[in-house]
Design a protein around this motif. Structure first.
Motif, PDB file in Angstrom:
ATOM      1  N   GLY A  33       0.809  -1.220   0.000  1.00  0.00           N
ATOM      2  CA  GLY A  33       0.000   0.000   0.000  1.00  0.00           C
ATOM      3  C   GLY A  33       0.838   1.265   0.000  1.00  0.00           C
ATOM      4  O   GLY A  33       0.308   2.371   0.158  1.00  0.00           O
ATOM      5  N   ALA A  34       2.153   1.135  -0.198  1.00  0.00           N
ATOM      6  CA  ALA A  34       3.021   2.312  -0.229  1.00  0.00           C
ATOM      7  C   ALA A  34       3.313   2.690  -1.689  1.00  0.00           C
ATOM      8  O   ALA A  34       3.069   1.904  -2.603  1.00  0.00           O
ATOM      9  N   THR A  35       3.827   3.900  -1.872  1.00  0.00           N
ATOM     10  CA  THR A  35       4.207   4.344  -3.216  1.00  0.00           C
ATOM     11  C   THR A  35       5.677   4.013  -3.438  1.00  0.00           C
ATOM     12  O   THR A  35       6.523   4.290  -2.579  1.00  0.00           O
ATOM     13  N   PHE A  36       5.941   3.409  -4.596  1.00  0.00           N
ATOM     14  CA  PHE A  36       7.315   2.999  -4.939  1.00  0.00           C
ATOM     15  C   PHE A  36       7.950   4.104  -5.772  1.00  0.00           C
ATOM     16  O   PHE A  36       7.394   4.510  -6.795  1.00  0.00           O
ATOM     17  N   ARG A  37       9.096   4.612  -5.345  1.00  0.00           N
ATOM     18  CA  ARG A  37       9.772   5.672  -6.100  1.00  0.00           C
ATOM     19  C   ARG A  37      11.233   5.295  -6.323  1.00  0.00           C
ATOM     20  O   ARG A  37      11.857   4.666  -5.460  1.00  0.00           O
ATOM     21  N   VAL A  38      11.729   5.665  -7.488  1.00  0.00           N
ATOM     22  CA  VAL A  38      13.067   5.217  -7.878  1.00  0.00           C
ATOM     23  C   VAL A  38      14.028   6.394  -7.992  1.00  0.00           C
ATOM     24  O   VAL A  38      13.759   7.356  -8.715  1.00  0.00           O
ATOM     25  N   VAL A  39      15.139   6.297  -7.297  1.00  0.00           N
ATOM     26  CA  VAL A  39      16.205   7.294  -7.392  1.00  0.00           C
ATOM     27  C   VAL A  39      17.029   6.945  -8.641  1.00  0.00           C
ATOM     28  O   VAL A  39      17.449   5.790  -8.797  1.00  0.00           O
ATOM     29  N   PRO A  40      17.237   7.916  -9.546  1.00  0.00           N
ATOM     30  CA  PRO A  40      17.962   7.594 -10.791  1.00  0.00           C
ATOM     31  C   PRO A  40      19.375   7.083 -10.522  1.00  0.00           C
ATOM     32  O   PRO A  40      19.971   7.394  -9.497  1.00  0.00           O
ATOM     33  N   PRO A  41      19.894   6.289 -11.468  1.00  0.00           N
ATOM     34  CA  PRO A  41      21.203   5.643 -11.254  1.00  0.00           C
ATOM     35  C   PRO A  41      22.365   6.622 -11.302  1.00  0.00           C
ATOM     36  O   PRO A  41      22.284   7.665 -11.946  1.00  0.00           O
ATOM     37  N   ASP A  42      23.432   6.221 -10.639  1.00  0.00           N
ATOM     38  CA  ASP A  42      24.679   6.981 -10.640  1.00  0.00           C
ATOM     39  C   ASP A  42      25.610   6.316 -11.649  1.00  0.00           C
ATOM     40  O   ASP A  42      26.404   5.458 -11.279  1.00  0.00           O
ATOM     41  N   VAL A  43      25.469   6.694 -12.922  1.00  0.00           N
ATOM     42  CA  VAL A  43      26.315   6.044 -13.933  1.00  0.00           C
ATOM     43  C   VAL A  43      27.658   6.783 -14.019  1.00  0.00           C
ATOM     44  O   VAL A  43      27.691   7.993 -13.821  1.00  0.00           O
ATOM     45  N   PRO A  44      28.747   6.096 -14.299  1.00  0.00           N
ATOM     46  CA  PRO A  44      28.866   4.670 -14.615  1.00  0.00           C
ATOM     47  C   PRO A  44      29.256   3.811 -13.408  1.00  0.00           C
ATOM     48  O   PRO A  44      29.395   2.608 -13.543  1.00  0.00           O
TER      49      PRO A  44
END
Ligand code: PLP
Length: 394
Positions: free
Chosen positions: A142-153
């Motif tokens: 029941g929570a919201t899933f949020r994604v932190v953008p990747p640290d490339v490379p």
């Protein structure tokens, strides 16, 4: 009438499973030796011999009722004590059995932990690239899933991006190190900086922000890389550990959740994890495996075969011009697609029976994952195929 979300989850098979099935079909046609299946993270080194010895001994030592009966829902005291002892011997953790909940592998443990943390309106953050199952687990809670953008490379953590996404409703941040799919290990420096940021924001919001440490690959590190013990850096950490990879026991479904006494509201959180597990139908972890872990919690895997594969692939791929994140842990390599059109690249790879998992599902398009739990011979024979593919698309 059915639950649409549940139906959709069951109906949409994962890309990884599809590739794996495809590989089996191709093997029947062209021969297993001509299929380079890098799709599935199933350990390819056997469980340490002590594990099988412990199973045999358990059959001798316990009567059938004691061996196969239900255990307490949180797990046998003897097993929780052995796990606490191991944490104390290795990290001076000050762990007690009351802080350990024996679970059925990291997947179930994560699902219960997210459920326990999901107050109304809660958000849970993951850092790309991430294990795709987090999303259904978090959303089911029941929570919201949020994604932190990747640290490339390098695939460490972009702290400024984490800071931008933190919010008074952020219940937790998931950390998976060594990482699936990148094979990278977060450095102590990265983790200390992250801990400082979370402490500052938690103080600002007046409530804890937990780290959920997803650690099935904790023991799988190479070149002496350090996997810092997160509760020592950031006490508001819940560790979801699994023996699936460290002892090569993925089918036996055994691991543990460690809720350190120093974590905020630790007793209530432990109780909520037990409650969330109960609601999901958890009764107890497999009794026989609990008895095995009571004797084997201190064992570490022999990583020689993985390490040999890792080095051959890393060096081989770099020699033919692929860009690869430095693989210090787990049994994955994360490689940049060497051309603009990823879909075209994956089609061409598949046509050569080279089965690579696209990075899209891990929140990182333009990359692919290689799982090197395969024979060394497969690796050596696949390198010319990688090279020909690279030349074809360059
Ligand atoms: N977390 C990560 C990052 C994984 O890669 C996996 C399995 O591959 C899991 C969790 C689930 O592992 P388990 O077998 O312990 O449920």
């Amino acid at each position: 009438m059915l639950n649409e979300t549940a139906y959709a989850l069951g109906a949409n098979r994962s890309v990884i499973r599809d590739l794996f099935e495809y590989g089996r079909q191709r093997a029947a046609i062209v021969g297993a030796e001509n299929v380079f299946d890098y799709s599935l993270g199933n350990p390819s080194i056997p469980a340490p011999p002590e594990v099988n010895d412990a199973i045999r001994d358990a059959l001798e030592r316990y009567d059938s009722l004691a061996l196969h009966g239900y255990t307490s829902a949180v797990g046998d005291l003897e097993t929780r004590q052995a796990i606490a002892d191991d944490l104390n011997a290795r990290y001076n953790a000050g762990a007690a059995p009351e802080e350990v909940f024996i679970g059925c592998g990291a997947a179930a443990e994560l699902a219960a932990t997210f459920q326990a943390l999901a107050f109304p309106g809660a958000e849970i953050l993951a850092i790309a690239p991430y294990f795709p199952e987090y999303q259904p687990f978090v959303e089911h809670a029941g929570a919201t899933f949020r994604v932190v953008p990747p640290d490339v490379p390098d695939f460490q953590i972009r702290l400024e991006a984490v800071e931008e996404m933190l919010h008074p409703n952020t219940a937790a941040l998931i950390l998976n190190s060594p990482n699936n799919p990148a094979g990278t290990v977060y450095t102590r420096r990265t983790l200390e900086a992250l801990a400082a940021l979370l402490r500052r924001k938690a103080a600002e919001y007046g409530r804890p922000i937990y780290i959920v440490a997803d650690e099935p690959y904790r023991e799988l590190v190479y070149d002496g890389a350090e996997v810092p013990f997160l509760p020592a850096i950031y006490p508001d950490t819940v560790v979801c550990y699994s023996y699936s990879k460290s002892l090569s026991l993925p089918g036996q479904r055994i691991g543990y959740i460690y809720v350190p006494a120093a974590a905020a509201d630790s007793k209530a959180l432990y109780t909520a994890i037990a409650g969330a597990s109960r609601a999901a139908g958890h009764v107890c972890a497999p009794a026989l495996m609990q008895k095995v872990i009571a004797r084997c919690a201190h064992l570490r895997p022999d990583l020689d075969a993985y390490d040999k594969n890792r080095q051959a692939l890393y060096q081989g791929l770099r020699a033919c011009g692929y860009e690869v994140a430095k693989p210090e842990g787990a049994f994955y390599l994360f490689v940049k697609v060497p051309c603009r059109d990823s879909q075209d690249f994956f089609r061409r790879a598949k046509a050569r029976d080279l089965l690579l998992v696209p990075g899209d599902g891990f929140g990182c398009p333009g990359y692919f994952r290689i799982c090197y739990c395969v024979s060394h011979d497969t690796i050596l024979r696949s390198l010319p195929v990688f090279q020909a593919l690279k030349q074809e698309v360059s």
